[in-house]
Design an enzyme around this catalytic site. Structure first.
Site, PDB file in Angstrom:
ATOM      1  N   HIS A   1      -3.788  -4.709   7.827  1.00 51.74           N
ATOM      2  CA  HIS A   1      -3.953  -3.635   8.755  1.00 51.74           C
ATOM      3  C   HIS A   1      -2.978  -3.686   9.914  1.00 51.74           C
ATOM      4  CE1 HIS A   1      -5.458   0.081  10.434  1.00 51.74           C
ATOM      5  NE2 HIS A   1      -5.961   0.096   9.156  1.00 51.74           N
TER       6      HIS A   1
ATOM      7  N   HIS B   1       1.122   6.068   2.018  1.00 54.79           N
ATOM      8  CA  HIS B   1       1.794   6.842   3.062  1.00 54.79           C
ATOM      9  C   HIS B   1       2.920   7.516   2.429  1.00 54.79           C
ATOM     10  CE1 HIS B   1      -1.262   6.265   5.826  1.00 54.79           C
ATOM     11  NE2 HIS B   1      -1.257   5.143   5.881  1.00 54.79           N
TER      12      HIS B   1
ATOM     13  N   GLU C   1     -10.920  -9.716   2.695  1.00 56.48           N
ATOM     14  CA  GLU C   1      -9.610  -9.187   3.506  1.00 56.48           C
ATOM     15  C   GLU C   1      -9.943  -9.072   4.872  1.00 56.48           C
ATOM     16  OE1 GLU C   1      -7.610  -5.611   2.024  1.00 56.48           O
ATOM     17  OE2 GLU C   1      -6.497  -5.473   4.014  1.00 56.48           O
TER      18      GLU C   1
ATOM     19  N   ARG D   1      -9.433   8.220  -0.824  1.00 58.96           N
ATOM     20  CA  ARG D   1     -10.232   8.468   0.182  1.00 58.96           C
ATOM     21  C   ARG D   1     -11.120   9.838  -0.264  1.00 58.96           C
ATOM     22  NH1 ARG D   1      -8.723   6.206   5.566  1.00 58.96           N
ATOM     23  NH2 ARG D   1     -10.423   7.577   6.243  1.00 58.96           N
TER      24      ARG D   1
ATOM     25  N   HIS E   1      -5.634   3.711  -1.505  1.00 58.14           N
ATOM     26  CA  HIS E   1      -6.932   3.999  -1.300  1.00 58.14           C
ATOM     27  C   HIS E   1      -7.255   5.505  -1.481  1.00 58.14           C
ATOM     28  CE1 HIS E   1      -9.530   4.151   2.766  1.00 58.14           C
ATOM     29  NE2 HIS E   1     -10.278   4.614   1.715  1.00 58.14           N
TER      30      HIS E   1
ATOM     31  N   ASN F   1       0.985  -1.088   0.039  1.00 61.27           N
ATOM     32  CA  ASN F   1      -0.155  -0.225  -0.139  1.00 61.27           C
ATOM     33  C   ASN F   1       1.029   1.232  -0.007  1.00 61.27           C
ATOM     34  OD1 ASN F   1      -1.470   2.255   1.150  1.00 61.27           O
ATOM     35  ND2 ASN F   1      -3.075   0.956   1.682  1.00 61.27           N
TER      36      ASN F   1
END
Ligand code: PXP
Length: 239
Positions: free
Chosen positions: A191, A10, A151, A45, A43, A7
């Site tokens: 996560h 960030h 997931e 958002r 993601h 992912n």
């Protein structure tokens, strides 16, 4: 042998902190693939706090493995997904005030809605994954809504304060994984996973893929992105 999907949100968080063009999550995705990642996740958002529409478009053009778009099951995002056509969409709950996705999707509470969103995405050839808490009833609901993948949310396991609590949540994850396997769903997890707490997942070989962001980006700041990804690939590949 489990796969790692990275992912890159960030990387974009650092960029947005300055409001300029670097570091670029698109470049990071390329490096992650070179280091052995078998999927890239971002993601988009609703508040665009990290990934931007431009990132998603460029990732669609450049990702050579598999692009997984995490999104809320809302009309705006469904439209974007239908236009961009990621390989996979992961439906997640989204609250504006949260720092990161806090809990799994409550599929049971809005089954008709999720079934409808899933049907629209699948009609366009996009696979659909449901990010859910380790709860067998939610796994079954995801299957009933037409999901291809679940997931399993590992955040509560990662945040457990005692070994006893971690054990309890890990057994819930194991039970949810068994239900998903019986339902014929493909299984991912993610996560809060890092280079230490991931090791226990060796006990659950049914999990095909791990979705990891923050711990890789945090390590990458110190040791470099390719090395951080390669070290995580080495951990999960033997599961
Ligand atoms: N899976 C989902 C559905 C997420 O929302 C996130 C966070 O963006 C992750 C996995 C990755 O979590 P982390 O950044 O803690 O590795």
């Amino acid at each position: 042998m489990a796969r790692l999907a990275v992912n890159v949100d960030h990387v974009a968080t650092v960029r947005q902190a300055r409001g300029i063009t670097e570091p670029d999550p698109v470049l990071a995705a390329g490096l992650a693939e070179l280091a052995g990642a078998e999927g890239i996740i971002c993601h988009l958002r609703e508040d665009r706090r990290h990934i931007q529409d431009r990132d998603l478009r460029l990732l669609r053009e450049t990702v050579k493995t598999k692009l997984n778009m995490e999104m809320a099951a809302v009309d705006e995002m469904v439209k974007i997904a239908l236009e961009i056509k990621p390989d996979l969409v992961t439906l997640v709950p989204e609250k504006r005030e949260e720092l990161t996705t806090e809990g799994g999707l409550d599929v049971l509470a809005r089954k008709d809605h999720y079934a409808n969103v899933t049907a629209r995405l699948k009609e366009a050839g996009i696979m659909v994954s449901f990010f859910i808490d380790p709860d067998s009833a939610q796994v079954e609901a995801a299957k009933q809504c037409g999901g291809d993948i679940v997931e399993i949310h590992t955040g509560h396991y990662a945040e457990a304060r005692t070994e006893k609590e971690a054990d309890r949540i890990f057994s819930q994850i194991g039970a949810a994984v068994n239900t998903a396997e019986k339902q014929g769903l493909r299984i991912s997890a993610g996560h809060g996973l890092n280079y230490v707490n991931i090791k226990r997942f060796r006990e659950l070989p049914q999990i095909e893929e791990y979705s990891i962001g923050h711990s890789i980006v945090a390590r990458a700041v110190l040791v470099g992105f390719e090395r951080a990804v390669r070290e995580m690939v080495d951990l999960v590949k033997d599961f």
